[in-house]
Design an enzyme around this catalytic site. Structure first.
Site, short mmCIF file in Angstrom:
data_model
loop_
_atom_site.label_atom_id
_atom_site.label_comp_id
_atom_site.label_asym_id
_atom_site.label_seq_id
_atom_site.Cartn_x
_atom_site.Cartn_y
_atom_site.Cartn_z
N SER A 223 0.83 -1.20 0.00
CA SER A 223 0.00 0.00 0.00
C SER A 223 0.87 1.26 0.00
O SER A 223 1.65 1.47 -0.93
CB SER A 223 -0.96 -0.04 1.19
OG SER A 223 -1.93 0.97 1.12
N ASP B 10 4.24 23.89 -0.82
CA ASP B 10 5.64 23.71 -1.24
C ASP B 10 6.13 22.27 -1.08
O ASP B 10 7.29 22.02 -0.78
CB ASP B 10 6.56 24.67 -0.49
CG ASP B 10 6.52 24.46 1.02
OD1 ASP B 10 5.59 23.77 1.50
OD2 ASP B 10 7.40 25.00 1.72
N HIS C 93 -7.27 -5.55 -0.93
CA HIS C 93 -6.08 -4.76 -0.68
C HIS C 93 -5.08 -5.45 0.25
O HIS C 93 -3.88 -5.20 0.17
CB HIS C 93 -6.51 -3.42 -0.07
CG HIS C 93 -5.42 -2.42 0.06
ND1 HIS C 93 -4.89 -1.75 -1.03
CD2 HIS C 93 -4.75 -1.95 1.13
CE1 HIS C 93 -3.96 -0.91 -0.63
NE2 HIS C 93 -3.84 -1.01 0.69
#
Length: 432
Positions: A143, A357, A410
């Protein structure tokens, strides 16, 4: 170092020191923890290293008891390092208790900006040089650990012998908005499949939402269970047995008392164990930041995008507009109101959501020239990571081989025993 045994294994506690900011190596230092695991009887063998990067963000490496899941396959040929990524587990954990030592929300947000995949990979390189004497190692990324592995391939491929990714091929250029715009339809399909399996859960979920709407419910420890928080139990649906877990949770929700029906203590405890971020607060604080790059803020993407999917409104079933739709792996501003483990971090999280940023995470040109063997499991119906995003990324990484399957969810690398890792190692080596 401290060594000890589990059935068939020898484990050793390892500690490493790395800079908080790798651009300032002489500055503040962090302590990292990793658990070395080797098959009993092979402690002195010259084995290649495999480092495991857990999903998340915000979770320490899995704590195994013996040769469980993929670890049984890994120790057949590797010396394994279960690394607690910075800020998690025993690696200088970050939470509501110690973050105030940094100062106010601005100082805390600036500090946590050093806990993304870019810093994790530089930590790995520092650890690798210590453990292997400079030899490259294999990375297994589950993951979010796969996101870290892709950053590793983009920035330090010389440190990599092989890369194995399970459920973690990220979109290289998608904004968080794109991630959640693709996610909500997937989540809806998972919920609909759950109700098709357990139709009795439709009225149960509606009844719980009705109760939560009419009664303020504070769980043990101070967690406020709102209808929206209850919806987030849908995170269970991303695991192989998650639908069954959710069903059993819902069927025991109410108990009859002298004052009428109330949510049972057992239900409340189980919900708290699923929803609380006390053990992994960085998951909430940094979750959307794992997608942040390109000079744009994440700005609570999951919350904003959800407005485009009104069927997810918690009030919808009370208005006769269909069954309750649970949500999944998404973080919202209200998480920092309902959870006492997150409340002190609300302003910090807001500053992180507004930050612009963030440095780029992936280098498409370098990935296109990749020479490291890479194999990735892409779960066709993955609720957490969009399969189409993953396959587009796979097409851009030279030499990457995929195994696309709907046999697992998953958590396939854990749920499959040794099968997923065995298959991916064979793919990476050209043996499958």
């Amino acid at each position: 170092m401290t060594s000890y045994r589990q059935p068939g294994l020898v484990l050793t506690d390892r500690h490493f020191t790395v800079p908080l900011d790798h651009a300032e190596p002489a500055g503040e230092q962090l302590e990292l923890y990793g658990r070395e695991v080797v098959a009993a009887g092979r402690c002195g063998a010259d084995l290649p290293w495999l480092v495991y990067l857990e999903g998340g963000p915000g979770f320490g490496a899995r704590r195994f008891a013996g040769k469980q899941a993929w670890l049984a396959r890994a120790v057949q040929e590797y010396r394994v390092l279960l690394l607690d990524q910075r800020g998690t587990g025993r690696s200088t954990p970050q939470n509501r208790q110690n973050l105030p030592l940094r100062g106010g929300p601005e100082e805390q947000a600036a500090h946590l900006a050093h806990f993304r995949a870019d810093s994790i990979v530089r930590d790995c390189e520092a650890v690798r040089r210590t453990l292997t004497g400079g030899a490259p190692w294999t990375v297994l990324g589950q993951s979010f650990g796969g996101f870290c592995a892709m950053h590793y391939l983009s920035t330090a491929p010389e440190g990599l012998r092989t890369v194995i990714i399970t459920g973690g091929l990220p979109a290289l250029d998608a904004h968080a908005d794109d991630v959640y715009r693709a996610a909500y339809p997937r989540i809806q399909r998972k919920v609909e499949a759950h109700y098709a399996r357990y139709p009795q859960d439709v009225p149960r979920a509606r009844r719980i939402v009705e109760h939560l709407t009419e009664h303020k419910t504070v769980l043990p420890g101070g967690y406020t269970l709102t209808p929206e928080a209850f919806q987030s139990l849908g995170i269970l649906l991303g695991g192989g047995d998650g639908s069954h877990q959710l069903h059993y949770l819902l069927e025991d929700a109410f108990v009859r008392t002298g004052a009428g029906h109330e949510l049972s203590d057992a239900f409340q405890e189980a919900v708290l164990g699923t929803l609380s971020f006390a053990g992994h607060p960085l998951y909430a604080a940094l979750h959307e930041a794992i997608y942040a790059q390109g000079g744009k803020p994440t700005d609570w993407a999951a919350e904003r995008v959800r407005a485009d999917f009104p069927q997810f409104d918690a009030a919808a079933p009370l208005n006769g507009d269909g069954p309750l739709l649970f949500t999944g792996e998404s973080i919202h501003p209200w998480h920092f109101d309902v959870d006492p483990a997150l409340r002190p971090l609300r302003e910090t999280a807001q500053l992180l959501a507004a930050r612009t940023d963030w440095t780029p995470l992936y280098d498409p040109a370098r990935l296109a020239a990749n020479e490291v063997p890479v194999a990735a499991a892409v779960y066709h119906a993955d609720m957490y990571v969009d399969a189409e995003h993953s396959l587009r990324t796979a097409d851009t990484v030279r030499g990457l081989r995929t195994w696309v399957t709907d046999e697992y969810e998953h958590d396939g690398v854990r749920a499959s025993g040794t099968r997923v890792l065995d298959r991916l190692l064979a793919l990476a080596r050209g043996d499958a």
